[in-house]
Motif scaffolding. Sequence first.
Motif, PDB file in Angstrom:
ATOM      1  N   ARG A 105       0.842  -1.189   0.000  1.00 31.35           N
ATOM      2  CA  ARG A 105       0.000   0.000   0.000  1.00 31.35           C
ATOM      3  C   ARG A 105       0.886   1.252   0.000  1.00 31.35           C
ATOM      4  O   ARG A 105       1.577   1.507   0.989  1.00 31.35           O
ATOM      5  N   PRO A 106       0.874   2.012  -1.087  1.00 31.03           N
ATOM      6  CA  PRO A 106       1.702   3.218  -1.111  1.00 31.03           C
ATOM      7  C   PRO A 106       1.203   4.257  -0.114  1.00 31.03           C
ATOM      8  O   PRO A 106       0.007   4.327   0.178  1.00 31.03           O
ATOM      9  N   GLY A 107       2.129   5.066   0.384  1.00 28.14           N
ATOM     10  CA  GLY A 107       1.731   6.098   1.322  1.00 28.14           C
ATOM     11  C   GLY A 107       0.955   7.217   0.655  1.00 28.14           C
ATOM     12  O   GLY A 107       0.009   7.755   1.231  1.00 28.14           O
ATOM     13  N   GLN A 108       1.348   7.549  -0.590  1.00 26.18           N
ATOM     14  CA  GLN A 108       0.709   8.627  -1.325  1.00 26.18           C
ATOM     15  C   GLN A 108       0.338   8.139  -2.726  1.00 26.18           C
ATOM     16  O   GLN A 108       0.990   7.247  -3.279  1.00 26.18           O
ATOM     17  N   VAL A 109      -0.705   8.716  -3.296  1.00 27.79           N
ATOM     18  CA  VAL A 109      -1.165   8.416  -4.647  1.00 27.79           C
ATOM     19  C   VAL A 109      -1.271   9.727  -5.415  1.00 27.79           C
ATOM     20  O   VAL A 109      -1.761  10.726  -4.880  1.00 27.79           O
ATOM     21  N   ASP A 110      -0.814   9.727  -6.668  1.00 25.72           N
ATOM     22  CA  ASP A 110      -0.877  10.924  -7.498  1.00 25.72           C
ATOM     23  C   ASP A 110      -2.101  10.882  -8.411  1.00 25.72           C
ATOM     24  O   ASP A 110      -2.309   9.905  -9.140  1.00 25.72           O
ATOM     25  N   VAL A 111      -2.912  11.915  -8.355  1.00 26.15           N
ATOM     26  CA  VAL A 111      -4.090  12.086  -9.205  1.00 26.15           C
ATOM     27  C   VAL A 111      -3.763  13.215 -10.187  1.00 26.15           C
ATOM     28  O   VAL A 111      -3.428  14.323  -9.759  1.00 26.15           O
ATOM     29  N   MET A 112      -3.867  12.940 -11.499  1.00 21.39           N
ATOM     30  CA  MET A 112      -3.320  13.870 -12.487  1.00 21.39           C
ATOM     31  C   MET A 112      -4.301  14.108 -13.636  1.00 21.39           C
ATOM     32  O   MET A 112      -4.644  13.179 -14.370  1.00 21.39           O
ATOM     33  N   TYR A 113      -4.747  15.353 -13.788  1.00 23.27           N
ATOM     34  CA  TYR A 113      -5.598  15.763 -14.898  1.00 23.27           C
ATOM     35  C   TYR A 113      -5.041  17.045 -15.505  1.00 23.27           C
ATOM     36  O   TYR A 113      -4.261  17.767 -14.875  1.00 23.27           O
ATOM     37  N   ALA A 114      -5.465  17.336 -16.729  1.00 17.74           N
ATOM     38  CA  ALA A 114      -5.134  18.600 -17.373  1.00 17.74           C
ATOM     39  C   ALA A 114      -6.372  19.122 -18.080  1.00 17.74           C
ATOM     40  O   ALA A 114      -7.173  18.342 -18.606  1.00 17.74           O
ATOM     41  N   VAL A 115      -6.525  20.439 -18.083  1.00 13.65           N
ATOM     42  CA  VAL A 115      -7.569  21.107 -18.866  1.00 13.65           C
ATOM     43  C   VAL A 115      -6.861  21.871 -19.975  1.00 13.65           C
ATOM     44  O   VAL A 115      -6.010  22.725 -19.710  1.00 13.65           O
ATOM     45  N   VAL A 116      -7.204  21.534 -21.235  1.00  8.47           N
ATOM     46  CA  VAL A 116      -6.538  22.117 -22.401  1.00  8.47           C
ATOM     47  C   VAL A 116      -7.506  23.108 -23.056  1.00  8.47           C
ATOM     48  O   VAL A 116      -8.651  22.756 -23.350  1.00  8.47           O
ATOM     49  N   THR A 117      -7.040  24.339 -23.291  1.00  2.91           N
ATOM     50  CA  THR A 117      -7.901  25.418 -23.778  1.00  2.91           C
ATOM     51  C   THR A 117      -7.213  26.201 -24.896  1.00  2.91           C
ATOM     52  O   THR A 117      -6.004  26.073 -25.112  1.00  2.91           O
ATOM     53  N   THR A 118      -7.987  27.024 -25.592  1.00  2.25           N
ATOM     54  CA  THR A 118      -7.424  27.849 -26.667  1.00  2.25           C
ATOM     55  C   THR A 118      -6.665  29.047 -26.109  1.00  2.25           C
ATOM     56  O   THR A 118      -5.734  29.554 -26.746  1.00  2.25           O
ATOM     57  N   SER A 119      -7.060  29.540 -24.937  1.00  2.00           N
ATOM     58  CA  SER A 119      -6.377  30.668 -24.296  1.00  2.00           C
ATOM     59  C   SER A 119      -5.890  30.223 -22.926  1.00  2.00           C
ATOM     60  O   SER A 119      -6.523  29.378 -22.275  1.00  2.00           O
ATOM     61  N   LEU A 162     -13.655  19.066 -15.263  1.00  2.00           N
ATOM     62  CA  LEU A 162     -14.764  19.156 -16.211  1.00  2.00           C
ATOM     63  C   LEU A 162     -15.470  20.506 -16.117  1.00  2.00           C
ATOM     64  O   LEU A 162     -15.876  21.078 -17.134  1.00  2.00           O
ATOM     65  N   THR A 163     -15.610  21.019 -14.906  1.00  2.00           N
ATOM     66  CA  THR A 163     -16.236  22.338 -14.739  1.00  2.00           C
ATOM     67  C   THR A 163     -15.373  23.425 -15.369  1.00  2.00           C
ATOM     68  O   THR A 163     -15.874  24.303 -16.092  1.00  2.00           O
ATOM     69  N   LEU A 164     -14.072  23.375 -15.114  1.00  2.00           N
ATOM     70  CA  LEU A 164     -13.155  24.359 -15.686  1.00  2.00           C
ATOM     71  C   LEU A 164     -13.167  24.282 -17.213  1.00  2.00           C
ATOM     72  O   LEU A 164     -13.157  25.316 -17.901  1.00  2.00           O
ATOM     73  N   ALA A 165     -13.212  23.076 -17.748  1.00  2.00           N
ATOM     74  CA  ALA A 165     -13.251  22.914 -19.203  1.00  2.00           C
ATOM     75  C   ALA A 165     -14.552  23.459 -19.787  1.00  2.00           C
ATOM     76  O   ALA A 165     -14.547  24.131 -20.817  1.00  2.00           O
ATOM     77  N   ALA A 166     -15.674  23.197 -19.128  1.00  2.64           N
ATOM     78  CA  ALA A 166     -16.964  23.677 -19.628  1.00  2.64           C
ATOM     79  C   ALA A 166     -17.021  25.198 -19.631  1.00  2.64           C
ATOM     80  O   ALA A 166     -17.619  25.801 -20.533  1.00  2.64           O
ATOM     81  N   GLU A 167     -16.403  25.815 -18.654  1.00  2.00           N
ATOM     82  CA  GLU A 167     -16.431  27.280 -18.557  1.00  2.00           C
ATOM     83  C   GLU A 167     -15.491  27.949 -19.556  1.00  2.00           C
ATOM     84  O   GLU A 167     -15.610  29.154 -19.800  1.00  2.00           O
ATOM     85  N   ASN A 168     -14.539  27.176 -20.112  1.00  2.00           N
ATOM     86  CA  ASN A 168     -13.521  27.779 -20.973  1.00  2.00           C
ATOM     87  C   ASN A 168     -13.381  27.051 -22.317  1.00  2.00           C
ATOM     88  O   ASN A 168     -12.329  27.137 -22.947  1.00  2.00           O
ATOM     89  N   ASP A 169     -14.450  26.356 -22.738  1.00  2.62           N
ATOM     90  CA  ASP A 169     -14.442  25.633 -24.004  1.00  2.62           C
ATOM     91  C   ASP A 169     -13.199  24.751 -24.102  1.00  2.62           C
ATOM     92  O   ASP A 169     -12.479  24.756 -25.100  1.00  2.62           O
ATOM     93  N   GLY A 170     -12.958  23.985 -23.047  1.00  6.72           N
ATOM     94  CA  GLY A 170     -11.748  23.185 -22.975  1.00  6.72           C
ATOM     95  C   GLY A 170     -12.016  21.694 -23.058  1.00  6.72           C
ATOM     96  O   GLY A 170     -13.155  21.241 -23.170  1.00  6.72           O
ATOM     97  N   VAL A 171     -10.925  20.954 -23.010  1.00  4.31           N
ATOM     98  CA  VAL A 171     -10.952  19.489 -23.059  1.00  4.31           C
ATOM     99  C   VAL A 171     -10.165  18.973 -21.865  1.00  4.31           C
ATOM    100  O   VAL A 171      -9.114  19.523 -21.514  1.00  4.31           O
ATOM    101  N   VAL A 172     -10.663  17.899 -21.229  1.00  4.18           N
ATOM    102  CA  VAL A 172     -10.009  17.320 -20.053  1.00  4.18           C
ATOM    103  C   VAL A 172      -9.199  16.091 -20.454  1.00  4.18           C
ATOM    104  O   VAL A 172      -9.675  15.231 -21.201  1.00  4.18           O
ATOM    105  N   VAL A 173      -7.979  16.019 -19.928  1.00  2.27           N
ATOM    106  CA  VAL A 173      -7.101  14.875 -20.164  1.00  2.27           C
ATOM    107  C   VAL A 173      -6.885  14.148 -18.847  1.00  2.27           C
ATOM    108  O   VAL A 173      -6.463  14.767 -17.859  1.00  2.27           O
ATOM    109  N   ASP A 174      -7.198  12.856 -18.812  1.00  2.00           N
ATOM    110  CA  ASP A 174      -6.812  11.996 -17.695  1.00  2.00           C
ATOM    111  C   ASP A 174      -5.392  11.538 -17.993  1.00  2.00           C
ATOM    112  O   ASP A 174      -5.159  10.683 -18.847  1.00  2.00           O
ATOM    113  N   LEU A 175      -4.422  12.121 -17.294  1.00  2.00           N
ATOM    114  CA  LEU A 175      -3.019  11.869 -17.606  1.00  2.00           C
ATOM    115  C   LEU A 175      -2.539  10.510 -17.124  1.00  2.00           C
ATOM    116  O   LEU A 175      -1.485  10.046 -17.543  1.00  2.00           O
ATOM    117  N   ALA A 176      -3.298   9.848 -16.264  1.00  2.00           N
ATOM    118  CA  ALA A 176      -2.864   8.553 -15.754  1.00  2.00           C
ATOM    119  C   ALA A 176      -2.940   7.477 -16.815  1.00  2.00           C
ATOM    120  O   ALA A 176      -2.198   6.500 -16.782  1.00  2.00           O
TER     121      ALA A 176
END
Length: 229
Positions: A8-22, A81-95
């Motif tokens: 059981r690892p002590g820490q787990v990394d959760v990684m997403y990105a929001v990609v936008t035009t601006s 997803l909320t940030l992407a919806a507000e900024n015409d963006g796309v969400v990447v699950d980096l894992a």
Amino acid sequence: MSTTAVPRPGQVDVMYAVVTTSPLERDDPLPTGLEPLLRRNGTNQQLLAMWRERQHAQLLLRSVPLADAGETHLRTRAAALTLAAENDGVVVDLAIPRLVEPPVDELSLAHSDAWVMVHYEVADRGAIGSRGLESFGLPELCVTVPEGADPAMCGAVTSGLTHRLLAEWPQMDPVGPAVITLRDIAFGLGDPQAAEIGTERRIRVEISYDDVAHELDVTLVDDPAILFA
């Protein structure tokens, strides 16, 4: 190969990105060579086209205790997803990595296909694998396809197993015998009616932990065809 308990690892990394035009609050660099991986991991052409048109990214990275991994995935993906919806963006699950489509219903860990990908890239080893479990603190799967078995049926069992793993980890260690039901498979495949499916049809599996490859090796004790007869 070892059959000891999964570490059981002590820490787990959760990684997403929001990609936008601006650019948003900051412009973070993304890992290089993502697009071939996004294509290989089943991203549809419409989302890929949106991805190519957006050159700015903001990362949402969280390092949390193992017990908080599931809830942190839910909160972080919802925020992305909320940030992407507000900024015409796309969400990447980096894992995995793959582009995330907005959910039709409320986000839930029960439908594991939203969080874990079942893939056939180790088919030359007669096996089916997973990608995404590691971001929950689990080893990835290597499910042996029995001789003569239908790989698609074995893939469905693998999806059912990912559902069970997300539901039971880290309270229960996955090493040892387990039973995967048709209901588990429905949850694993994202069926909205999964809760209404019975548990009478089931298949036995044996799970061991390979501490060298750091993966969960899964043997199907029964023919998966009995689930779908």
